[in-house]
Design a protein around this motif. Structure first.
Motif, PDB file in Angstrom:
ATOM      1  N   VAL A 204      34.008 -23.471  38.741  1.00 58.40           N
ATOM      2  CA  VAL A 204      33.460 -22.223  39.287  1.00 58.40           C
ATOM      3  C   VAL A 204      34.294 -21.005  38.908  1.00 58.40           C
ATOM      4  O   VAL A 204      34.104 -19.919  39.460  1.00 58.40           O
ATOM      5  CB  VAL A 204      33.331 -22.321  40.830  1.00 58.40           C
ATOM      6  N   MET A 205      35.225 -21.154  37.974  1.00 56.39           N
ATOM      7  CA  MET A 205      36.020 -20.025  37.495  1.00 56.39           C
ATOM      8  C   MET A 205      35.348 -19.393  36.269  1.00 56.39           C
ATOM      9  O   MET A 205      34.635 -20.064  35.527  1.00 56.39           O
ATOM     10  CB  MET A 205      37.432 -20.480  37.123  1.00 56.39           C
ATOM     11  N   PRO A 206      35.580 -18.096  36.019  1.00 52.94           N
ATOM     12  CA  PRO A 206      34.972 -17.437  34.858  1.00 52.94           C
ATOM     13  C   PRO A 206      35.741 -17.729  33.573  1.00 52.94           C
ATOM     14  O   PRO A 206      36.901 -18.141  33.615  1.00 52.94           O
ATOM     15  CB  PRO A 206      35.078 -15.948  35.222  1.00 52.94           C
ATOM     16  N   GLU A 207      35.081 -17.485  32.447  1.00 49.74           N
ATOM     17  CA  GLU A 207      35.735 -17.571  31.152  1.00 49.74           C
ATOM     18  C   GLU A 207      36.585 -16.316  30.945  1.00 49.74           C
ATOM     19  O   GLU A 207      36.395 -15.287  31.601  1.00 49.74           O
ATOM     20  CB  GLU A 207      34.682 -17.698  30.044  1.00 49.74           C
ATOM     21  N   SER A 208      37.561 -16.408  30.044  1.00 43.26           N
ATOM     22  CA  SER A 208      38.385 -15.250  29.707  1.00 43.26           C
ATOM     23  C   SER A 208      37.526 -14.137  29.111  1.00 43.26           C
ATOM     24  O   SER A 208      36.789 -14.362  28.146  1.00 43.26           O
ATOM     25  CB  SER A 208      39.451 -15.652  28.675  1.00 43.26           C
ATOM     26  N   PRO A 209      37.602 -12.916  29.661  1.00 46.35           N
ATOM     27  CA  PRO A 209      36.788 -11.824  29.117  1.00 46.35           C
ATOM     28  C   PRO A 209      37.169 -11.477  27.681  1.00 46.35           C
ATOM     29  O   PRO A 209      36.311 -11.080  26.884  1.00 46.35           O
ATOM     30  CB  PRO A 209      37.069 -10.662  30.070  1.00 46.35           C
ATOM     31  N   ARG A 210      38.428 -11.643  27.335  1.00 47.63           N
ATOM     32  CA  ARG A 210      38.856 -11.308  25.975  1.00 47.63           C
ATOM     33  C   ARG A 210      38.369 -12.356  24.975  1.00 47.63           C
ATOM     34  O   ARG A 210      38.047 -12.036  23.845  1.00 47.63           O
ATOM     35  CB  ARG A 210      40.374 -11.124  25.940  1.00 47.63           C
ATOM     36  N   TRP A 211      38.316 -13.614  25.389  1.00 48.77           N
ATOM     37  CA  TRP A 211      37.737 -14.623  24.499  1.00 48.77           C
ATOM     38  C   TRP A 211      36.251 -14.348  24.307  1.00 48.77           C
ATOM     39  O   TRP A 211      35.740 -14.444  23.181  1.00 48.77           O
ATOM     40  CB  TRP A 211      37.936 -16.028  25.075  1.00 48.77           C
ATOM     41  N   LEU A 212      35.543 -14.005  25.368  1.00 47.86           N
ATOM     42  CA  LEU A 212      34.121 -13.670  25.253  1.00 47.86           C
ATOM     43  C   LEU A 212      33.912 -12.502  24.294  1.00 47.86           C
ATOM     44  O   LEU A 212      33.000 -12.513  23.464  1.00 47.86           O
ATOM     45  CB  LEU A 212      33.549 -13.344  26.633  1.00 47.86           C
ATOM     46  N   ALA A 213      34.772 -11.490  24.397  1.00 51.56           N
ATOM     47  CA  ALA A 213      34.663 -10.338  23.497  1.00 51.56           C
ATOM     48  C   ALA A 213      34.913 -10.743  22.054  1.00 51.56           C
ATOM     49  O   ALA A 213      34.271 -10.229  21.130  1.00 51.56           O
ATOM     50  CB  ALA A 213      35.642  -9.245  23.925  1.00 51.56           C
ATOM     51  N   SER A 214      35.840 -11.695  21.846  1.00 47.32           N
ATOM     52  CA  SER A 214      36.130 -12.128  20.477  1.00 47.32           C
ATOM     53  C   SER A 214      34.943 -12.845  19.850  1.00 47.32           C
ATOM     54  O   SER A 214      34.854 -12.966  18.625  1.00 47.32           O
ATOM     55  CB  SER A 214      37.350 -13.054  20.462  1.00 47.32           C
ATOM     56  N   LYS A 215      34.001 -13.318  20.696  1.00 44.58           N
ATOM     57  CA  LYS A 215      32.779 -13.971  20.215  1.00 44.58           C
ATOM     58  C   LYS A 215      31.572 -13.018  20.275  1.00 44.58           C
ATOM     59  O   LYS A 215      30.426 -13.470  20.199  1.00 44.58           O
ATOM     60  CB  LYS A 215      32.493 -15.220  21.050  1.00 44.58           C
ATOM     61  N   ASP A 216      31.847 -11.725  20.397  1.00 49.44           N
ATOM     62  CA  ASP A 216      30.813 -10.678  20.460  1.00 49.44           C
ATOM     63  C   ASP A 216      29.937 -10.784  21.701  1.00 49.44           C
ATOM     64  O   ASP A 216      28.827 -10.230  21.736  1.00 49.44           O
ATOM     65  CB  ASP A 216      29.921 -10.706  19.200  1.00 49.44           C
TER      66      ASP A 216
END
Length: 482
Positions: A204-216
């Motif tokens: 139930v934890m979120p993914e890293s926002p910076r990793w998400l950004a690195s994947k556009d």
């Protein structure tokens, strides 16, 4: 690709308190159960090994092999875990590591032979190594810049808390049931509980926002930032992350081929140096063999188990101090101070082991000095090491860079864990510690000359600064940092 960025990411407003602050604290607590497992699984061998030696018939070599097989697994786990966290995401990687922690712990607990124990410890090491690089990276990427030092160092607090729990359960179980066959299995199996908590918690934890950004996936990144930041801060921080993510994608950073780029190669070498510096203090000779060191100094076996709890207690208390200092003191001076303190303590352990006769007097002196050593190690060196490694690498290279540094760190750890019993048998404990003193002098010189300052910058601003600094043609040197 070698061109220095002309623009610095725009400044973002300071975060404000609100419901998102509680969410960020929860994310930190759940993720750092990976650190708790890291600490317990590396510390439990300290008390379990004497009982395991009898049951499994371990020689000095196989004793070192059982201890260090986890470390060899951790070396592989660090580099593979770093790559997987870049490809699959930090959260998904931590979920997978929780399962490996559980499988490895059960394998060690049920191991009927030395060979099965070594194999199971290797599997457990894969999880330890993966957690050692993925959890700090995840925490660094979800934390605001002004709180990053303290939040990332919560993982170090959980590591030493795990070691303290291991020492405490070892003492309770050993003193209560020490005459029972297979008592070490009960010491090991306790680690299944935090592995289950980590897996269910990360669901139930979120993914890293910076990793998400690195994947556009900028929309998803903003949604996560809104969970752990104020609305105004989330929007501004996304703009900063987006700018650098786009530039990194253009430069195609993120893999082994990027080591051909001079500034990246030099930065990775500095990261490797920081990793080695943390290990050549000899800290894990005390964390893995502390009970035996105290027994050799003059304590009885049961008293050594109990006295070893002091090492765990001071590690936790020192980490609290380290977390406080990280908000007040620059990273590099803190690292140097820690190195000076540990080197001095090891020098005194070697001297008194030579001068004092075996007995209670020498035992308590050695205990006092190991406590002093750990105060400097866990209060300064270890927190700064994992924090700086999570900070210095570019976004697209962060998992890979952490993996390479982690690989070298765990291989160094493996070498020390494997050879320490043999060095003590061949050279005596005082000469062994004098070797670590010499390595400590080398470490102090390296940190003073090559390690950059990272405090007070966002990850994006820090990336631009380090790109500029390490892209120069002259050798790396410590610049003027505030």
């Amino acid at each position: 690709m070698n061109q220095v960025r002309a623009t610095t990411p725009p400044a973002v407003p300071l975060d404000e308190k609100g419901p998102h602050s509680r969410r960020l604290r929860l994310v930190t607590v759940i993720a750092t159960f990976g650190g708790l497992l890291f600490g317990y699984d590396t510390g439990v061998i300290n008390g379990a090994l004497p009982y395991m030696k009898t049951d499994l018939g371990l020689s000095p070599f196989t004793e070192g092999l059982v201890t260090s097989s986890l470390l060899l697994g951790a070396a592989l786990g660090a580099v593979v875990g770093g790559r997987l966290s870049d490809r699959r995401g930090r959260r998904r990687n931590i979920l997978m590591l929780a399962v490996i922690f559980l499988i490895g712990t059960l394998g060690c607990t049920l191991a009927p032979t030395t060979a099965i124990m070594v194999l199971s410890r290797f599997v457990l090491g894969l999880a330890v190594g993966g957690a050692s690089v993925t959890v700090p990276t995840y925490l660094a990427e979800v934390s605001p810049a002004e709180r990053r030092g303290r939040l990332v160092t919560q993982n170090e607090l959980m590591i030493v808390s795990g070691q303290l729990l291991a020492f405490t359960f070892n003492a309770i179980i050993g003193n209560s049931f020490g005459e029972t066959g297979g008592v070490w299995r009960w010491m090991l199996v306790i680690a299944t509980l935090p592995a289950v908590v980590l897996w269910f918690g990360m669901l139930v934890m979120p993914e890293s926002p910076r990793w998400l950004a690195s994947k556009d996936r900028f929309g998803d990144a903003l949604a996560v930032l809104r969970q752990v930041r104020s609305a105004r801060r989330a929007e501004a921080e996304l703009a900063e992350v987006r700018q650098l993510a786009i530039e990194d994608k253009k430069s195609q950073t993120g893999g082994l081929r990027d080591l051909a780029t001079p500034w990246i190669r030099r930065l990775v070498l500095v990261g490797i140096g920081i990793a080695i510096v943390q290990q050549i203090t000899g800290v894990n000779s005390i964390m893995y063999y502390g009970t035996q060191i105290l027994t050799d100094a003059g304590f009885s076996a049961d008293s050594a188990l109990t006295a070893n709890i002091a090492n765990g207690v001071i590690s936790v208390l020192a980490t609290f101090v380290g977390i406080y200092l990280l908000g007040k003191v620059n990273r590099r001076p803190m690292l140097i101070a820690g190195q000076v303190g540990t080197t001095g303590a090891l020098l005194l352990i070697g001297v008194f082991s030579l001068l004092l006769p075996a007995g209670e007097g020498r035992a308590y002196v050695v205990l006092a000095l190991t406590v002093t050593f750990l105060a400097f190690q866990q209060g300064a060196i270890s927190p700064v090491t994992w924090l700086m490694l999570s900070e210095i690498f570019p976004l697209k290279l962060r998992g890979f860079g952490m993996g390479i540094a982690g690989l070298v760190l765990w291989l160094t750890n493996f070498a020390i864990g494997l050879t320490f019993p043999m060095l003590v048998a061949a050279l005596h404990i005082s000469t062994t510690f004098f070797i670590f003193v010499g390595l400590g002098v080398v470490a102090i010189t390296f940190v003073a000359k090559y390690v950059p300052e990272t405090r007070g910058r966002s990850l994006e601003t820090l990336e631009v600064e380090l790109h500029s600094r390490f892209d120069r043609s002259q050798p790396v040197a410590a610049g003027k940092e505030n």
